[in-house]
Design an enzyme around this catalytic site. Structure first.
Site, PDB file in Angstrom:
ATOM      1  CG  ASP A   1      -7.832  -5.682  -3.057  1.00 29.98           C
ATOM      2  OD1 ASP A   1      -8.932  -6.139  -3.415  1.00 29.98           O
ATOM      3  OD2 ASP A   1      -7.638  -5.173  -1.939  1.00 29.98           O
TER       4      ASP A   1
ATOM      5  CB  THR B   1     -14.277  -5.014   7.128  1.00 33.50           C
ATOM      6  OG1 THR B   1     -13.141  -4.572   6.398  1.00 33.50           O
ATOM      7  CG2 THR B   1     -14.405  -6.505   7.026  1.00 33.50           C
TER       8      THR B   1
ATOM      9  NE  ARG C   1      -2.576  -3.984  12.200  1.00 34.50           N
ATOM     10  CZ  ARG C   1      -2.825  -4.032  10.885  1.00 34.50           C
ATOM     11  NH1 ARG C   1      -2.654  -5.152  10.209  1.00 34.50           N
ATOM     12  NH2 ARG C   1      -3.224  -2.960  10.235  1.00 34.50           N
TER      13      ARG C   1
ATOM     14  NE  ARG D   1      -2.472   0.113   7.964  1.00 31.35           N
ATOM     15  CZ  ARG D   1      -3.701   0.493   8.296  1.00 31.35           C
ATOM     16  NH1 ARG D   1      -3.935   1.737   8.634  1.00 31.35           N
ATOM     17  NH2 ARG D   1      -4.692  -0.378   8.283  1.00 31.35           N
TER      18      ARG D   1
ATOM     19  CG  ASP E   1      -2.011  -1.096   1.056  1.00 32.22           C
ATOM     20  OD1 ASP E   1      -2.394  -1.399  -0.092  1.00 32.22           O
ATOM     21  OD2 ASP E   1      -2.450  -1.638   2.077  1.00 32.22           O
TER      22      ASP E   1
ATOM     23  CG  PHE F   1     -20.193  -3.662  -8.648  1.00 36.18           C
ATOM     24  CD1 PHE F   1     -20.823  -4.812  -8.174  1.00 36.18           C
ATOM     25  CD2 PHE F   1     -20.973  -2.593  -9.037  1.00 36.18           C
ATOM     26  CE1 PHE F   1     -22.203  -4.888  -8.085  1.00 36.18           C
ATOM     27  CE2 PHE F   1     -22.364  -2.658  -8.956  1.00 36.18           C
ATOM     28  CZ  PHE F   1     -22.974  -3.803  -8.477  1.00 36.18           C
ATOM     29  CG  ASP F   2     -19.375  -1.725 -14.992  1.00 36.95           C
ATOM     30  OD1 ASP F   2     -20.545  -1.642 -15.447  1.00 36.95           O
ATOM     31  OD2 ASP F   2     -18.540  -0.833 -15.140  1.00 36.95           O
ATOM     32  CB  ILE F   3     -23.168  -4.320 -16.957  1.00 36.52           C
ATOM     33  CG1 ILE F   3     -22.159  -3.814 -17.988  1.00 36.52           C
ATOM     34  CG2 ILE F   3     -24.079  -3.193 -16.500  1.00 36.52           C
ATOM     35  CD1 ILE F   3     -22.806  -3.411 -19.312  1.00 36.52           C
TER      36      ILE F   3
ATOM     37  CB  ALA G   1     -20.890  -7.011 -21.366  1.00 31.72           C
TER      38      ALA G   1
ATOM     39  CE  LYS H   1      -4.572  -5.989  -0.122  1.00 30.98           C
ATOM     40  NZ  LYS H   1      -5.267  -4.810  -0.671  1.00 30.98           N
TER      41      LYS H   1
ATOM     42  CE  LYS I   1     -11.744  -4.302  -1.441  1.00 28.70           C
ATOM     43  NZ  LYS I   1     -10.287  -4.070  -1.459  1.00 28.70           N
TER      44      LYS I   1
ATOM     45  CD  GLN J   1      -7.575  -3.697   9.135  1.00 25.17           C
ATOM     46  OE1 GLN J   1      -8.769  -3.909   9.335  1.00 25.17           O
ATOM     47  NE2 GLN J   1      -7.029  -3.865   7.947  1.00 25.17           N
TER      48      GLN J   1
HETATM   49  O1  C5P Z   1      -2.095  -2.299   6.703  1.00 26.34           O
HETATM   50  P1  C5P Z   1      -3.088  -3.398   6.870  1.00 26.34           P
HETATM   51  O2  C5P Z   1      -2.474  -4.704   7.343  1.00 26.34           O
HETATM   52  O3  C5P Z   1      -4.287  -2.992   7.683  1.00 26.34           O
HETATM   53  O4  C5P Z   1      -3.556  -3.663   5.368  1.00 26.34           O
HETATM   54  C1  C5P Z   1      -4.528  -4.583   5.052  1.00 26.34           C
HETATM   55  C2  C5P Z   1      -4.783  -4.564   3.578  1.00 26.34           C
HETATM   56  O5  C5P Z   1      -5.971  -5.283   3.329  1.00 26.34           O
HETATM   57  C3  C5P Z   1      -5.000  -3.186   2.987  1.00 26.34           C
HETATM   58  O6  C5P Z   1      -4.526  -3.235   1.638  1.00 26.34           O
HETATM   59  C4  C5P Z   1      -6.487  -3.012   3.028  1.00 26.34           C
HETATM   60  O7  C5P Z   1      -6.970  -2.159   2.027  1.00 26.34           O
HETATM   61  C5  C5P Z   1      -6.965  -4.425   2.768  1.00 26.34           C
HETATM   62  N1  C5P Z   1      -8.285  -4.737   3.273  1.00 26.34           N
HETATM   63  C6  C5P Z   1      -8.635  -4.623   4.609  1.00 26.34           C
HETATM   64  N2  C5P Z   1      -9.883  -4.964   5.019  1.00 26.34           N
HETATM   65  C7  C5P Z   1     -10.756  -5.415   4.133  1.00 26.34           C
HETATM   66  C8  C5P Z   1     -10.410  -5.549   2.788  1.00 26.34           C
HETATM   67  C9  C5P Z   1      -9.150  -5.196   2.401  1.00 26.34           C
HETATM   68  O8  C5P Z   1      -7.847  -4.224   5.447  1.00 26.34           O
HETATM   69  N3  C5P Z   1     -11.938  -5.778   4.548  1.00 26.34           N
END
Ligand code: C5P
Length: 229
Positions: free
Chosen positions: A61, A116, A179, A209, A11, A65-67, A69, A33, A63, A188
């Site tokens: 990553d 989340t 974590r 992180r 990130d 989302f669309d029609i 096609a 990722k 994510k 988080q």
């Molecule tokens: O830094 P951290 O460990 O919190 O990063 C988690 C990664 O997972 C980030 O790229 C975050 O966007 C992604 N993510 C998340 N929770 C979700 C979906 C994706 O933390 N529900």
């Protein structure tokens, strides 16, 4: 050595910083990722370089989302990049279209259930039906898997409930919100340790992180791997 159950979230704002981070991580990490935040900063080029020149596995990553096609066309285009995992929203029509687009490639399609960051009042604003968020997450995961998703993204708190669904047999559960024991939680809120996430049925954990903000990212990654059962 690396353990591909750990996926490190790159990130950082652009591909140059991403590459320098992966150089610091070296052999300790084999799976990365790359998210939307880096897409305009050369994310796809970095994905290609990490795969072709460094033999790393890549989770894109997006994510989507669309029609149907449009999803199918976008996924077909991305399938040319030799990506291992791609996220799309877990709505059945999106999953089916993504699977069509990925046909003939090894790219696995993972469904996102409910972000989340959303709580019940956000879901009310989006006109999403009543019910506890956790119940809706598990139901959406079941529908995504029924529609053919290769796996789902889930909080470690939902992983065990999803793992108990018959539809999840042989499919992947990938959990962010992890974590290492004793680490800062950042934003988080509902975290688990790497070992707890795996014990709850996760196949892969995504950690950002606690690794890339550490003064020694490689040591931090090795410490996470050492916590895996
Ligand atoms: O830094 P951290 O460990 O919190 O990063 C988690 C990664 O997972 C980030 O790229 C975050 O966007 C992604 N993510 C998340 N929770 C979700 C979906 C994706 O933390 N529900």
């Amino acid at each position: 050595m690396s353990d591909d159950r750990l996926i490190v979230a790159l990130d950082v704002p652009n591909a140059l910083e991403g590459l320098s981070l992966t150089e610091k991580l070296g052999d300790s990490v084999g799976f990365y990722k790359i998210g939307l935040g880096m897409l305009t900063g050369g994310g796809l080029a970095l994905a290609n370089e990490l795969k072709q020149e460094h033999g790393k596995r890549i989770f894109l990553d997006m994510k989507l989302f669309d029609i149907s096609a449009t999803v199918e066309a976008a996924v077909r285009g991305l399938a040319q990049f030799d990506i291992d995992f791609l996220t799309v929203h877990g709505d059945p029509h999106v999953i089916r279209a993504a699977k069509e687009g990925a046909a003939g490639s090894k790219m696995k399609i993972l469904g996102v259930t409910i972000l989340t960051s959303l709580d019940r009042s956000d879901l009310d604003d989006c006109l999403i039906q009543d019910g506890e968020v956790q119940t809706l997450v598990v139901e959406r995961a079941g529908r995504a898997l029924e529609a053919g998703a290769d796996g789902v993204i889930a909080s470690p708190h939902e992983a065990a409930l999803i793992r108990a669904l018959p539809e999840s047999a042989g499919r992947l559960i990938v959990t962010p919100g992890v974590r290492p024991a004793g680490a800062e939680h950042g934003d988080q809120k509902r975290v688990m340790t790497p070992a707890e996430a795996i014990a709850n049925g996760a196949d892969h954990i995504v950690v950002g992180r606690p690794i890339w903000q550490d003064p020694s990212p490689a040591n931090a990654a090795k410490a996470v791997i050492a916590e895996l059962p």
